[in-house]
Enzyme design. Sequence first.
Site, PDB file in Angstrom:
ATOM      1  N   GLY A  64     -49.348 -41.442   7.245  1.00  0.00           N
ATOM      2  CA  GLY A  64     -48.320 -42.621   6.731  1.00  0.00           C
ATOM      3  C   GLY A  64     -47.023 -41.760   6.362  1.00  0.00           C
ATOM      4  CB  CYS A  79     -45.216 -33.368  10.445  1.00  0.00           C
ATOM      5  SG  CYS A  79     -43.517 -33.158  11.420  1.00  0.00           S
ATOM      6  CG  HIS A 109     -51.550 -34.866  10.460  1.00  0.00           C
ATOM      7  ND1 HIS A 109     -50.821 -35.861  11.213  1.00  0.00           N
ATOM      8  CD2 HIS A 109     -51.702 -33.895  11.266  1.00  0.00           C
ATOM      9  CE1 HIS A 109     -50.449 -35.145  12.286  1.00  0.00           C
ATOM     10  NE2 HIS A 109     -50.938 -33.949  12.447  1.00  0.00           N
ATOM     11  CG  HIS A 110     -45.712 -36.985   8.369  1.00  0.00           C
ATOM     12  ND1 HIS A 110     -45.188 -38.492   7.987  1.00  0.00           N
ATOM     13  CD2 HIS A 110     -44.449 -36.457   7.767  1.00  0.00           C
ATOM     14  CE1 HIS A 110     -44.231 -38.429   7.381  1.00  0.00           C
ATOM     15  NE2 HIS A 110     -43.639 -37.494   7.053  1.00  0.00           N
ATOM     16  CB  SER A 111     -50.457 -39.037  12.393  1.00  0.00           C
ATOM     17  OG  SER A 111     -51.736 -38.381  11.732  1.00  0.00           O
TER      18      SER A 111
END
Length: 490
Positions: A151, A36, A147-149
């Site tokens: 936060g 994501c 990138h969703h990783s």
Amino acid sequence: MKIKTGRQEQSGNKGEHDDEPLTPTARLFTAPEFNCYITAVIGLKSKINRDVFIEGLEQTLLKHPRFSSILVNDRQEQKWVRTKVVAENHVIIPKIELENTNSDAFLESYVSDLTTIPLDTSKPLWEVHLLDLITSDAQNVIVLKIHHSVGDGMSLMSLVHACTRKTSNHDELPSLPNENRQSSKSVAGSSGFPRLIWMVMLVWNTLCDALKFIATTMFLKDTDTPIKGDFRLNNSKRMCLVHRTVNLEDIKLIKNAMKMTVNDVLLGVAQAALSKYLERRYGEKEKKAGEHESRRNSSNMLKEIRLRACLLVNIRPTTGVQDLANMMAKGSKCKWGNWIGYMLFPFSLALHDDPLEHLRRVKSIINRKKNSLEALLTFTSTKILIKLLGVVRAASLTSRTISNTTMSFSNLVGPSEEVSLFGHPITYIAPSANGHPHALTMHFQSYMNKMTISLTVDPTAICDPHQLCDDLEESLRSIKAAVQERSATQ
């Protein structure tokens, strides 16, 4: 092979550059099923000064640990490793040639193209695109891709707000309004019989939601509608991102008249708009049956549709803008990461003569959801699944659960006054997310006296996202008119 990270050798604080393992939720976002990204389109009132903007990045985002770390995949674990960051390597200034293309259409196409291009994993997982493009609602545009990783959406948008300053006072951070909500805390704080009833209902509602959550993972699927899409292809497809700005004062007028929250109103508006949109889509398929027969059939079909949204909920208390500003300026500690759960919200689709009926039905469901630990349950269960089954299997199960629903929904609060980003006044903020197994995602972002509606759609399922924006805008107008008519009658 070990990756050289170019760490700075000199450090005043011991352990400042120590490696940090990914949280379970961050690991989930690196799985193929949940690769994501968060994309924020920010409209500006003036042309972008490249040098000033890069200097602002160096003084803010580059000092944040996640924005100055690369993702390293060891055999044992995934971890963040601090590295030396060059701001220019993360700033992209494309050459724009419009020719006969409309500037708004160009922006939508440009941002949609970004959904197909992964970030370079040899660098920190973020980039900024500076577009010298005059659109219908901005003089220049910034596109922030993360990138969703790194936060969750609420943390990242709060971080963006911490990089801004009030245009009325360039030394002052923006203030985010806190909506007054009547929650069950007042009941929980009471004593005696009311507290006992509240605890019983809390346990019962949570148990019911847990069973529905398990059923959704196992077999309970939403109806296949024109907006559901094929979840097996969504995370690899080109997604379309559009936005529409409406008057926040209209939403507040409805909120005060109906004694609801802004989020309740937005859910009611979304339910009314989806009812109109799907009624039209089904009606188009049944034109051969005749105009009146087609409308009657499509209206009856709406009542039989199971359509649920994943409402994204922040689990931890919201990190203050001042805390995030201090983190970047002074290196202080601050809560960070992906702390999000979700609730399964069932939309009740129908064409009501009284549009306020949508608000009543939404309020009834939300009141029950507020007296449940469903969001905490989904967040905790995901962490447990990752620890017990590993990231791959946990991602597969989570993807199956979400894909059995239809859409995602979130609402973020922005500054109530005009702010500037590194000296550039902002006109609107339109955040979005892609990579999860949904063909439709609705994001609402407030800013000043406006509310920006951002839609992320799979164009193979929803080929006319602007029509859905029209339905959202029209639903808001009809609900506002009904509220004003009711107030005049009373």
